[in-house]
Design an enzyme around this catalytic site. Structure first.
Site, PDB file in Angstrom:
ATOM      1  N   ASN A  16     -49.471  60.812  67.381  1.00 62.03           N
ATOM      2  CA  ASN A  16     -50.553  60.327  68.232  1.00 62.03           C
ATOM      3  C   ASN A  16     -51.585  59.596  67.361  1.00 62.03           C
ATOM      4  OD1 ASN A  16     -53.037  60.183  69.572  1.00 62.03           O
ATOM      5  ND2 ASN A  16     -52.694  62.071  70.700  1.00 62.03           N
ATOM      6  N   LYS A  19     -55.289  60.824  67.355  1.00 64.14           N
ATOM      7  CA  LYS A  19     -55.485  62.080  66.636  1.00 64.14           C
ATOM      8  C   LYS A  19     -55.503  61.820  65.116  1.00 64.14           C
ATOM      9  CE  LYS A  19     -53.517  66.071  68.683  1.00 64.14           C
ATOM     10  NZ  LYS A  19     -52.356  66.929  68.929  1.00 64.14           N
ATOM     11  N   ASP A  75     -51.990  72.227  67.032  1.00 62.38           N
ATOM     12  CA  ASP A  75     -51.466  72.495  68.366  1.00 62.38           C
ATOM     13  C   ASP A  75     -52.622  73.040  69.178  1.00 62.38           C
ATOM     14  OD1 ASP A  75     -49.133  72.274  69.986  1.00 62.38           O
ATOM     15  OD2 ASP A  75     -49.149  74.445  70.175  1.00 62.38           O
ATOM     16  N   PHE A 166     -60.345  63.755  78.007  1.00 59.94           N
ATOM     17  CA  PHE A 166     -58.934  63.648  78.409  1.00 59.94           C
ATOM     18  C   PHE A 166     -58.458  65.013  78.908  1.00 59.94           C
ATOM     19  CE2 PHE A 166     -56.773  65.959  74.973  1.00 59.94           C
ATOM     20  CZ  PHE A 166     -57.826  66.107  74.079  1.00 59.94           C
ATOM     21  N   ARG A 195     -61.446  72.116  68.464  1.00 57.08           N
ATOM     22  CA  ARG A 195     -60.944  71.382  67.300  1.00 57.08           C
ATOM     23  C   ARG A 195     -61.993  71.396  66.185  1.00 57.08           C
ATOM     24  NH1 ARG A 195     -59.252  67.873  70.581  1.00 57.08           N
ATOM     25  NH2 ARG A 195     -57.294  68.912  71.027  1.00 57.08           N
TER      26      ARG A 195
HETATM   27  P1  IMP Z   1     -51.063  69.127  71.932  1.00 57.22           P
HETATM   28  O1  IMP Z   1     -51.891  69.995  71.053  1.00 57.22           O
HETATM   29  O2  IMP Z   1     -51.106  67.692  71.510  1.00 57.22           O
HETATM   30  O3  IMP Z   1     -49.675  69.685  72.130  1.00 57.22           O
HETATM   31  O4  IMP Z   1     -51.739  69.089  73.371  1.00 57.22           O
HETATM   32  C1  IMP Z   1     -51.921  70.180  74.188  1.00 57.22           C
HETATM   33  C2  IMP Z   1     -52.588  69.798  75.496  1.00 57.22           C
HETATM   34  O5  IMP Z   1     -53.749  70.610  75.630  1.00 57.22           O
HETATM   35  C3  IMP Z   1     -53.089  68.389  75.578  1.00 57.22           C
HETATM   36  O6  IMP Z   1     -52.134  67.518  76.086  1.00 57.22           O
HETATM   37  C4  IMP Z   1     -54.287  68.516  76.523  1.00 57.22           C
HETATM   38  O7  IMP Z   1     -53.936  68.403  77.842  1.00 57.22           O
HETATM   39  C5  IMP Z   1     -54.761  69.933  76.324  1.00 57.22           C
HETATM   40  N1  IMP Z   1     -55.954  69.847  75.510  1.00 57.22           N
HETATM   41  C6  IMP Z   1     -56.054  70.100  74.195  1.00 57.22           C
HETATM   42  N2  IMP Z   1     -57.302  69.862  73.767  1.00 57.22           N
HETATM   43  C7  IMP Z   1     -57.995  69.438  74.857  1.00 57.22           C
HETATM   44  C8  IMP Z   1     -59.331  69.003  75.038  1.00 57.22           C
HETATM   45  O8  IMP Z   1     -60.174  68.942  74.132  1.00 57.22           O
HETATM   46  N3  IMP Z   1     -59.657  68.635  76.293  1.00 57.22           N
HETATM   47  C9  IMP Z   1     -58.792  68.645  77.325  1.00 57.22           C
HETATM   48  N4  IMP Z   1     -57.534  69.016  77.206  1.00 57.22           N
HETATM   49  C10 IMP Z   1     -57.135  69.416  75.972  1.00 57.22           C
END
Ligand code: IMP
Length: 207
Positions: A16, A19, A75, A166, A195
């Site tokens: 990503n 990110k 994650d 998002f 985060r």
């Molecule tokens: P991954 O860590 O990229 O696998 O994403 C996990 C999912 O958690 C993301 O696609 C978001 O939908 C959700 N998520 C993680 N952090 C946030 C945030 O700060 N705001 C809203 N959704 C989040």
């Protein structure tokens, strides 16, 4: 005592670009020169873990094994207390929509509605407390790993509010506030987010 991170090249085990840019900016002042797993053409491993830490470690280990460099992965997800922590590691999966407007993709409104539907089944007095979790994993080529866990506590609101951010941001109101994560300036969200919490722990431990 955590192992320290020496200045130099670091792989961000993510495909990503948003990110990777964000993490690169945080680490640059510490002499870290980041390159993404995507730029190196590394394959995306399957996230088969049942915890955030397992999935972050799977990605970090794949990053270091594919590059020979130290790798960092994250994650994250939304955990609703009364739903036993769901959707948790399956947060992104709950948004999978294969027949969504003519093609596959992620439908966050549908995902937020799914969570709300499960809370509605529990009645009007259901506990609406929830938290966003973020786990960061560092993996070194010699097999050493470090894990850092961050959280943002809050509660779910309905209907969704706000257009910023998002994912599940429009339904998440952080503890002690009235506005959702999607109604506040991103800088304000980043100051109190899961985060930010995980990164603060990582920075303190490895630099
Ligand atoms: P991954 O860590 O990229 O696998 O994403 C996990 C999912 O958690 C993301 O696609 C978001 O939908 C959700 N998520 C993680 N952090 C946030 C945030 O700060 N705001 C809203 N959704 C989040």
């Amino acid at each position: 005592m955590s192992r320290k991170l020496d200045p130099g090249k670091l792989v961000i085990a993510s495909h990503n670009p948003g990110k990777v840019r964000e993490i690169g900016a945080l680490l640059a002042p510490h002499g870290m020169d980041v390159i993404s797993a995507g730029e190196l053409g590394l394959p995306e491993p399957e996230e088969t873990g049942t915890t955030f830490a397992e999935n972050a470690l799977i990605k970090a280990r794949a990053g270091t094994e594919g590059s020979g460099l130290v790798a960092l992965a994250d994650d994250s997800g939304l955990c609703v207390n009364t739903l036993g922590g769901a959707p948790g590691v399956y947060t992104a999966d709950w948004a999978e929509a294969d027949a969504y407007e003519g093609g596959p993709g992620r439908d966050w409104y549908m995902a937020m509605g799914k969570v709300e539907g499960k809370l509605a089944e529990l009645g009007p007095d259901a506990d609406r407390s929830a938290y966003f979790a973020c786990t960061l994993a560092l993996a070194w080529p010699d097999g050493h790993t470090e894990v850092f866990e961050g959280r943002a506590n809050g509660a779910l609101t309905w209907p969704p509010r706000g257009k910023l951010g998002f994912g599940y941001d429009p339904v998440f109101v952080p503890a002690g506030r009235n506005l959702t994560f999607a109604e506040v300036d991103p800088a304000e969200k980043h100051a109190i987010s899961h985060r930010a919490d995980a990164f603060a722990k990582l920075m303190k431990a490895v630099f």
